[in-house]
Design an enzyme around this catalytic site. Structure first.
Site, PDB file in Angstrom:
ATOM      1  N   ASP A  37       0.846  -1.188   0.000  1.00  0.00           N
ATOM      2  CA  ASP A  37       0.000   0.000   0.000  1.00  0.00           C
ATOM      3  C   ASP A  37       0.882   1.239   0.000  1.00  0.00           C
ATOM      4  O   ASP A  37       1.959   1.250   0.601  1.00  0.00           O
ATOM      5  CB  ASP A  37      -0.914   0.010   1.229  1.00  0.00           C
ATOM      6  N   SER A  38       0.440   2.286  -0.681  1.00  0.00           N
ATOM      7  CA  SER A  38       1.122   3.575  -0.709  1.00  0.00           C
ATOM      8  C   SER A  38       2.564   3.408  -1.182  1.00  0.00           C
ATOM      9  O   SER A  38       2.798   2.919  -2.291  1.00  0.00           O
ATOM     10  CB  SER A  38       1.015   4.246   0.662  1.00  0.00           C
ATOM     11  N   ALA A  39       3.559   3.770  -0.378  1.00  0.00           N
ATOM     12  CA  ALA A  39       4.941   3.575  -0.796  1.00  0.00           C
ATOM     13  C   ALA A  39       5.247   2.102  -1.033  1.00  0.00           C
ATOM     14  O   ALA A  39       6.080   1.760  -1.877  1.00  0.00           O
ATOM     15  CB  ALA A  39       5.899   4.141   0.254  1.00  0.00           C
ATOM     16  N   HIS A  77      -6.948   7.825   1.586  1.00  0.00           N
ATOM     17  CA  HIS A  77      -5.710   7.067   1.456  1.00  0.00           C
ATOM     18  C   HIS A  77      -5.520   6.105   2.632  1.00  0.00           C
ATOM     19  O   HIS A  77      -5.657   6.492   3.785  1.00  0.00           O
ATOM     20  CB  HIS A  77      -4.542   8.055   1.393  1.00  0.00           C
TER      21      HIS A  77
END
Length: 321
Positions: free
Chosen positions: A172-174, A296
């Site tokens: 997820d995300s980075a 997010h």
């Protein structure tokens, strides 16, 4: 292990210059980093009473470790029947851990839902270890997992229960950013890729930038802190669609799922990745799923909400067909 802030014992006025902050989680000074991870303290590996998922930690190298999650096996289960998910946690390359309570709870529950063996990777964090250190560590972890093909390797859960013909990468995300770069490099050894709210940027403006301009600006500054050597937001490490970035048609896995959140400032970066991949001439199958009205990494902040369950159901289905 402790989630206490990292502190320098002696400071000067110059040392106290703040280079970046995103409170209440992170403050980067010129000479030190303070992390405030309330609610994400490290927890020990265990066997979860509710799900039956067992977890254990392993050191891959001096810089890299992982927590493995093995779902409860039926008494008549045969070896080598579980898909394998290599998971990279998010946090803007600067925060969180495979061993913290938030990720432990999420990955534990997901392993049970998907009936998959999950390898949650602990990589070095920026800015103490600037990007690309996270990529180097993540690649080392993936190579270690693949070394267990055909029952080889020194980790018994992987050697006995991993079906590495069903190897997937996710984050997820980075962590999604990392998973993309690992899949571009890994080639045909990876069956599929799942990107959850990917941390991609770019100098071009997209519609979701306007959802929260302050948050969008912080994400840009965070990238500069995590990777000070990068060529801005169009560096291929943070913008896989930039001119000069490797073409997505080179992605060797056969299937990709992109998950986005409806009110995430990064939403349209994920959508653009989906669109570009589909139009690139890449011969695989790409899907996109969106959680309306959610932000997010909502699935980590609201793990009990219907949208989190829906997202996990879609990912689980993707891994098991």
């Amino acid at each position: 292990m402790s989630a206490a802030p990292t502190m320098s014992p002696v400071t000067t006025a110059d040392d106290d210059e703040i280079l970046y902050e995103s409170m209440p989680r992170l403050r980067v000074y010129k000479s030190r980093v303070e992390r405030y991870l309330v609610g994400s303290e490290f927890v020990a590996a265990s066997t979860d009473a509710a799900t039956g998922v067992a977890s254990r930690d392993t050191a891959i190298s001096p810089n890299v470790s992982a927590r493995l999650y093995l779902p409860r096996l039926d008494a008549d289960a045969v070896d080598g029947t579980l898909p394998v998910l290599v998971y990279y946690h998010g946090g803007g390359f600067c925060l969180f851990s495979a061993f913290d309570s938030t990720y432990h709870a999420y990955v534990n529950a997901f392993a049970a839902r998907a009936n998959a063996l999950v390898v949650s990777v602990e990589y070095r964090l920026a800015p103490e270890h600037p990007v690309p250190a996270a990529y180097a560590d993540s690649w080392e972890a993936l190579a270690w997992v693949v070394s267990h093909s055909a029952g080889a390797g020194d980790e018994p859960w992987l050697a006995r229960h991993a079906d590495l013909s069903r190897l997937y990468l996710s984050g997820d995300s980075a962590g999604a950013n990392i998973a993309h770069h690992m899949a571009m490099r890994a080639g045909a050894s990876v069956r599929g890729l799942v990107l959850v709210h990917p941390y991609f940027l770019g100098s071009d403006e997209v519609g979701s930038d306007g959802l929260d301009p302050a948050a969008r600006e912080r994400l840009g500054r965070l990238w500069r802190v995590a990777c000070p050597a990068a060529a801005g937001e169009d560096d291929p490490l943070i913008n896989p669609l930039a001119n000069g970035a490797p073409g997505l048609e080179a992605l060797a896995c056969g299937r990709v799922l992109v998950c986005v959140a409806g009110v995430d400032v990064l939403r349209d970066r994920g959508r653009a990745y989906y669109d570009r991949l589909g139009a690139s001439g890449w011969p695989g199958e790409v899907e996109m799923w969106q959680a309306p009205g959610k932000g997010h990494r909502f699935h980590l902040l609201e793990p009990g909400c219907d949208e989190a369950a829906g997202q996990d159901k879609v990912i689980s289905g993707f891994l098991n067909r």
